[in-house]
Design a protein around this motif. Structure first.
Motif, PDB file in Angstrom:
ATOM      1  N   ASP A  58       3.050 147.619  -6.561  1.00 24.18           N
ATOM      2  CA  ASP A  58       4.215 147.536  -5.687  1.00 24.18           C
ATOM      3  C   ASP A  58       3.740 147.772  -4.254  1.00 24.18           C
ATOM      4  O   ASP A  58       2.960 148.695  -4.013  1.00 24.18           O
ATOM      5  CB  ASP A  58       5.241 148.608  -6.056  1.00 24.18           C
ATOM      6  CG  ASP A  58       5.866 148.335  -7.418  1.00 24.18           C
ATOM      7  OD1 ASP A  58       5.938 147.155  -7.802  1.00 24.18           O
ATOM      8  OD2 ASP A  58       6.272 149.303  -8.079  1.00 24.18           O
ATOM      9  N   VAL A  59       4.193 146.949  -3.335  1.00 23.67           N
ATOM     10  CA  VAL A  59       3.745 147.073  -1.947  1.00 23.67           C
ATOM     11  C   VAL A  59       4.951 147.048  -1.008  1.00 23.67           C
ATOM     12  O   VAL A  59       5.819 146.185  -1.130  1.00 23.67           O
ATOM     13  CB  VAL A  59       2.791 145.897  -1.568  1.00 23.67           C
ATOM     14  CG1 VAL A  59       2.417 145.958  -0.094  1.00 23.67           C
ATOM     15  CG2 VAL A  59       1.544 145.918  -2.440  1.00 23.67           C
ATOM     16  N   ALA A  60       5.023 148.009  -0.101  1.00 26.39           N
ATOM     17  CA  ALA A  60       6.000 147.976   0.985  1.00 26.39           C
ATOM     18  C   ALA A  60       5.194 147.894   2.270  1.00 26.39           C
ATOM     19  O   ALA A  60       4.435 148.813   2.592  1.00 26.39           O
ATOM     20  CB  ALA A  60       6.868 149.230   0.969  1.00 26.39           C
ATOM     21  N   ALA A  61       5.280 146.782   2.979  1.00 22.43           N
ATOM     22  CA  ALA A  61       4.472 146.589   4.188  1.00 22.43           C
ATOM     23  C   ALA A  61       5.380 146.487   5.407  1.00 22.43           C
ATOM     24  O   ALA A  61       6.457 145.900   5.348  1.00 22.43           O
ATOM     25  CB  ALA A  61       3.634 145.324   4.057  1.00 22.43           C
ATOM     26  N   GLU A  62       4.913 147.083   6.488  1.00 26.04           N
ATOM     27  CA  GLU A  62       5.644 146.958   7.754  1.00 26.04           C
ATOM     28  C   GLU A  62       4.641 146.444   8.786  1.00 26.04           C
ATOM     29  O   GLU A  62       3.575 147.033   8.958  1.00 26.04           O
ATOM     30  CB  GLU A  62       6.179 148.331   8.170  1.00 26.04           C
ATOM     31  CG  GLU A  62       7.122 148.267   9.343  1.00 26.04           C
ATOM     32  CD  GLU A  62       7.709 149.628   9.668  1.00 26.04           C
ATOM     33  OE1 GLU A  62       8.582 149.697  10.526  1.00 26.04           O
ATOM     34  OE2 GLU A  62       7.276 150.633   9.065  1.00 26.04           O
ATOM     35  N   ALA A  63       4.930 145.330   9.395  1.00 27.78           N
ATOM     36  CA  ALA A  63       4.017 144.777  10.409  1.00 27.78           C
ATOM     37  C   ALA A  63       4.856 144.013  11.421  1.00 27.78           C
ATOM     38  O   ALA A  63       5.943 143.514  11.102  1.00 27.78           O
ATOM     39  CB  ALA A  63       2.996 143.851   9.755  1.00 27.78           C
TER      40      ALA A  63
END
Ligand SMILES: Nc1ncnc2c1ncn2[C@@H]1O[C@H](COP(=O)(O)OP(=O)(O)OP(=O)(O)O)[C@@H](O)[C@H]1O
Length: 138
Positions: free
Chosen positions: A50-55
């Motif tokens: 599971d990945v939560a990315a903020e960019a």
């Protein structure tokens, strides 16, 4: 070393786990190397994390999730059932949904067994329901 291998060199950290269709997409889009968010997310997602990315905007988040989505869908071994949906991408705005769908079209050219539909507000929901009945994978 052929042209493709050379072009994929900068993707080498993740190129060994992506298939030829994804390589073809990257070639078509002329993406020579992954952006940081792509390099960080793609290997994790391909390992079913599971990945939560903020960019920041424009950092390449679209490909960061589209490559894993397509890769995981074509790796599935059990047969698809009629009307089964393999992935749902939810976007906060209609414009972003259309933008993601446009990139999806490039993938679909190379992942010919998959299909996709775009469902946005402002359209007749009756038609959406009808389209969904045909069992889109996306
Ligand atoms: N690896 C790459 N190499 C070169 N260009 C890229 C790469 N990945 C994405 N791009 C380009 O960078 C631009 C921004 O990419 P993208 O729309 O995926 O960013 P985003 O982070 O999803 O932005 P937003 O937050 O606005 O949705 C697009 O024009 C896309 O084609």
């Amino acid at each position: 070393m052929d042209g493709r291998t050379k072009n994929m060199n900068d993707w080498k950290e993740i190129a060994h786990v992506i298939t030829e269709p994804s390589e073809n997409v990257l070639e078509e889009l002329k993406f020579i190397k992954p952006t940081p968010v792509q390099a960080a997310c793609i290997p994790l997602l391909l390992n079913y994390k599971d990945v939560a990315a903020e960019a920041v905007t424009g950092s390449g988040k679209t490909i960061a999730f589209l490559i894993p989505v397509f890769e995981l869908l074509i790796k599935r071994e059990s047969p698809w059932k009629t009307n089964e949906i393999g992935a749902v991408i939810v976007s906060p705005t209609r414009e972003l949904a259309q933008q993601i769908f446009a990139v999806t079209q490039v993938f679909l050219k190379h992942f010919s067994t998959l299909t996709a539909s775009l469902y946005i507000g402002g359209k007749l929901s009756k038609k959406d329901c009808h389209d969904l009945g045909f069992g889109k994978l996306f």
